[in-house]
Design a protein around this motif. Structure first.
Motif, PDB file in Angstrom:
ATOM      1  N   PHE A   1       0.866  -1.172   0.000  1.00  0.00           N
ATOM      2  CA  PHE A   1       0.000   0.000   0.000  1.00  0.00           C
ATOM      3  C   PHE A   1       0.893   1.207   0.000  1.00  0.00           C
ATOM      4  CE2 PHE A   1      -3.829   2.212   0.396  1.00  0.00           C
ATOM      5  CZ  PHE A   1      -3.708   3.207   1.352  1.00  0.00           C
TER       6      PHE A   1
ATOM      7  N   GLN B   1       0.627   4.379   0.608  1.00  0.00           N
ATOM      8  CA  GLN B   1       0.671   5.390   1.641  1.00  0.00           C
ATOM      9  C   GLN B   1       1.026   4.835   2.997  1.00  0.00           C
ATOM     10  OE1 GLN B   1      -2.841   7.922   1.779  1.00  0.00           O
ATOM     11  NE2 GLN B   1      -3.349   7.238  -0.263  1.00  0.00           N
ATOM     12  N   SER B   2       1.071   3.503   3.140  1.00  0.00           N
ATOM     13  CA  SER B   2       1.191   2.954   4.487  1.00  0.00           C
ATOM     14  C   SER B   2       2.558   3.212   5.052  1.00  0.00           C
ATOM     15  CB  SER B   2       0.892   1.466   4.507  1.00  0.00           C
ATOM     16  OG  SER B   2       1.925   0.754   3.880  1.00  0.00           O
ATOM     17  N   GLY B   3       2.598   3.537   6.305  1.00  0.00           N
ATOM     18  CA  GLY B   3       3.841   3.701   7.036  1.00  0.00           C
ATOM     19  C   GLY B   3       3.694   2.975   8.343  1.00  0.00           C
ATOM     20  N   PRO B   4       4.393   3.376   9.354  1.00  0.00           N
ATOM     21  CA  PRO B   4       4.239   2.732  10.656  1.00  0.00           C
ATOM     22  C   PRO B   4       2.794   2.798  11.118  1.00  0.00           C
ATOM     23  CG  PRO B   4       6.125   4.204  10.666  1.00  0.00           C
ATOM     24  CD  PRO B   4       5.413   4.436   9.377  1.00  0.00           C
TER      25      PRO B   4
ATOM     26  N   GLU C   1      -6.293   3.137   6.239  1.00  0.00           N
ATOM     27  CA  GLU C   1      -6.223   4.329   5.410  1.00  0.00           C
ATOM     28  C   GLU C   1      -7.177   4.181   4.234  1.00  0.00           C
ATOM     29  OE1 GLU C   1      -2.317   5.930   4.586  1.00  0.00           O
ATOM     30  OE2 GLU C   1      -1.455   4.679   6.161  1.00  0.00           O
TER      31      GLU C   1
ATOM     32  N   GLN D   1      -7.128   1.299   1.641  1.00  0.00           N
ATOM     33  CA  GLN D   1      -6.382   0.177   2.206  1.00  0.00           C
ATOM     34  C   GLN D   1      -7.348  -0.920   2.659  1.00  0.00           C
ATOM     35  OE1 GLN D   1      -4.131   1.138   5.735  1.00  0.00           O
ATOM     36  NE2 GLN D   1      -2.624  -0.480   5.362  1.00  0.00           N
TER      37      GLN D   1
ATOM     38  N   GLY E   1      11.408  -0.159  13.119  1.00  0.00           N
ATOM     39  CA  GLY E   1      10.358  -0.206  12.105  1.00  0.00           C
ATOM     40  C   GLY E   1      10.525  -1.361  11.142  1.00  0.00           C
TER      41      GLY E   1
ATOM     42  N   LYS F   1      -3.685  11.715   9.700  1.00  0.00           N
ATOM     43  CA  LYS F   1      -3.064  11.837   8.371  1.00  0.00           C
ATOM     44  C   LYS F   1      -3.948  12.650   7.430  1.00  0.00           C
ATOM     45  CE  LYS F   1      -0.026   7.846   8.221  1.00  0.00           C
ATOM     46  NZ  LYS F   1       0.399   6.663   7.485  1.00  0.00           N
TER      47      LYS F   1
END
Lengths: 225, 386
Positions: free
Chosen positions: A49, A51-54, B128, B131, B251, B336
């Motif tokens: 995805f 835009q996905s981040g942490p 999101e 998603q 991370g 966001k």
């Protein structure tokens, strides 16, 4: 219509009924017990995805009070920067049948798709600075396939240097032990803008062996943009 | 002898003095829990005072905590048993049917709170726009996920809960040849780049050798997270893959290969995978015209459930949660720049009990009123005739 004034048998405490009362108490104690054990899930792969981040924990707070990720969001890596957009980018030429897509994973600059069957993956990662140094990174790769680490002498012995238009590119080739062998062919080069590039071909030993000569031609074609 | 003991136990549980003592203890617990929230946060105080059987306190100089006060769970349990005993003590006659219903309704209410306290699971789903997510995650509890990512279509996720890591020792991962040796576990730690000249890290593989780990005291405030970390050594077929540092604060996941299987190690918030998935199609954050005052927050999700051949939309907005497959999804938060929606997910098998209790108590009161009224009218009638 039932006779409201007719008495029903009176409840008398007996050992059995007292035990039932205590037993219901003990049962309710057991309700809260949760055993700690390893759980197993078989899940479809997460689709990449963009835009996905942490992933934030987001403890519940009144709506309207949050406009971004909370400080200290889990999954954030304070000392590991995101993949940089290098100023002096590397270019390479792909052999017939190979294709390339940008990104494709965490910290990844590019992912190659090879025209060979079997489990193998070719990736490009670029990190700022020395990224821990050559010895640390080579030993990290070796550790991933269960091989012991090198010292400086062992590193020099294992290194093959390719002369490319971008400079000297150090190449390493490791094969794991065990019944199912894994193999890794890794190229390591620093560019004038201070970044370090890692080009790796990993997978099962047989398909990597088939793809190695093509991968070496990719490494040999590396040049500055 | 047994009958005497039974009678004494029964007398203890049905005594009114017990009720008074337990109610007094409950009032003290409410005050203590309220004061403790300042330092421990809401969840920490509730877990320590109200949802435990005993309130423990760690005195400096002692290696173990001491029990200081009965916890809310114990007081609630004794109150419930006291109520059951008093209920059973009511004369069994149709004239007392209303009282029976009222007391039984109260027992159900207590039982409902007990079930909620012991079995309710609070998680969240961060998603999101665009998603698709098929899991919920804990707010505070963490797990070490050992993921076999070899298959191109599926991941085999083996989740080791933090409570198991805290015990240390060796943890065999069923379904894999891997045993994880827990060298050290930190419930909360601060990570930083390891400086030159500092003692070497316990880690020998992955990113760990270049990271410094300093244990920190646990935090429980609502807006703080514990960075659970651990040094673990995966061993397979007698072969060690080195000691790895895993942490919620790292991370990027780390991986190693054993016999052609690619295993990823990742410390993260504990996940519960679902047999269905949500895709966030739209998140709306409406304000009153001309102002910044929020009017509405809503998430339009597509529910995809292959086992039920189901694919449909559902709108989740404030005060209108989605109840689905035993879970309730509430619109909780966002971020966001209005592209991230956070749903609070509650799983409480006893969620209906308070409603059942209210209905029983209401019917019981009405029945008791009707019975007493009938008796009163009959007495008046008898008096007139007499």
């Amino acid at each position: 219509m039932p006779n409201l004034s007719a008495p029903l048998p009176r409840f008398r405490p007996t050992p059995l009924k007292t035990s039932l009362l205590i037993g219901s108490g003990l049962l309710s104690l057991a309700l809260g017990c949760r055993s700690d054990e390893v759980s197993h899930f078989r899940v479809p792969k997460e689709a990449p995805f963009a835009q996905s981040g942490p992933r934030p924990a987001m403890p519940p707070m009144p709506m309207g009070e949050r406009t971004g990720e909370p400080a200290g969001a889990p999954g954030a890596t304070p000392d590991m920067p995101p993949p940089p957009a290098p100023r002096a980018s590397l270019k390479w030429s792909l052999p017939r049948g190979w294709s390339e897509q940008p990104g494709g994973g965490t910290m990844r600059f590019a992912t190659f798709k090879a025209p060979f069957e079997g489990k193998l993956e070719a990736t490009v990662v670029v990190l700022p600075g020395q990224a821990g140094g050559e010895l640390a990174n080579v030993n990290r790769w070796r550790g991933q396939i269960g091989l012991p680490g090198y010292d400086e002498a062992g590193l020099a012995k294992a290194r093959t240097v390719l002369r490319t238009k971008a400079g000297a590119l150090n190449v390493y080739d490791f094969t794991s032990e065990g019944q199912v062998k894994s193999r890794m062919v890794a190229g390591y080069i620093s560019t004038p803008d201070g970044n370090t590039w890692f080009l790796k071909l990993t997978g099962d030993a047989a398909p990597v062996a088939k793809a190695k000569s093509d991968f070496m031609s990719i490494l040999g074609s590396v040049r500055l943009d | 002898m047994i009958k005497t003991i039974a009678a004494r136990v029964w007398a203890f549980f049905r005594s009114f003095q017990l009720t008074i003592v337990l109610l007094a203890l409950l009032m003290c617990l409410v005050v203590l829990c309220t004061l403790a929230q300042v330092e421990m946060g809401t969840q920490g105080a509730v877990n320590a005072y109200m949802r435990s059987f005993v309130v423990w306190h760690q005195f400096s100089g002692l290696p173990f905590p001491l029990p200081m006060f009965p916890g809310g769970a114990l007081v609630g349990l004794l109150l419930t048993l006291n109520l059951i005993a008093k209920t059973l003590d009511i004369k069994l006659s149709w004239g007392k049917a209303g009282m029976w219903l009222v007391h039984f309704g109260l027992v159900v209410l207590f039982a409902g709170e007990f079930v909620a306290g012991m079995m309710q699971v609070d998680t969240n789903m961060s998603i999101e726009v665009g998603q698709t997510v098929n899991f919920v995650q804990s707010y505070k509890n963490t797990e070490l996920a050992l993921i076999d990512v070899t298959d191109p279509t599926w991941d085999e996720v083996y989740s080791v809960p933090d409570t198991l890591l805290a015990r240390g020792g060796s943890i065999a991962v069923p379904g894999t040849p891997i045993t994880l040796k827990v060298k050290r576990y930190f419930p909360n730690a601060e990570l930083s780049n390891r400086a030159e000249g500092t003692p070497p890290s316990m880690a020998t593989a992955g990113i760990g050798p270049s990271v410094s780990v300093v244990e920190q005291p646990l935090v429980s405030a609502d807006n703080e997270m514990n960075q659970a970390s651990a040094f673990v050594e995966p061993v397979a077929a007698g072969h060690s893959y080195g000691v790895w540092l895993v942490s919620v604060g790292l991370g990027a996941p780390q991986s190693f290969i054993h016999e052609g299987h690619n295993y990823v190690l990742s410390m993260r918030l504990r996940r519960q995978y679902l047999p269905y998935a949500f895709t966030l199609k739209q998140f709306r954050h409406d304000v009153y015209p001309g102002t910044d005052i929020p009017k509405n927050f809503s998430s339009l999700v597509q529910i995809t459930n292959p086992s039920r051949h189901e694919s449909r939309e559902a709108l989740i907005y404030m005060n209108q949660p989605l109840r689905y497959e035993g879970k309730t999804f509430y619109q909780a938060s966002f971020g966001k720049n209005d592209t991230l929606s956070v749903l609070s997910v509650v799983e409480n098998p006893g969620w209906l009990l308070p409603y059942v209790s209210c209905v029983l108590v209401a019917i019981g009161l009405l029945a008791h009123f009707a019975i007493v009224l009938r008796r009163s009218l009959k007495r008046r009638q008898d008096k007139k005739e007499g």
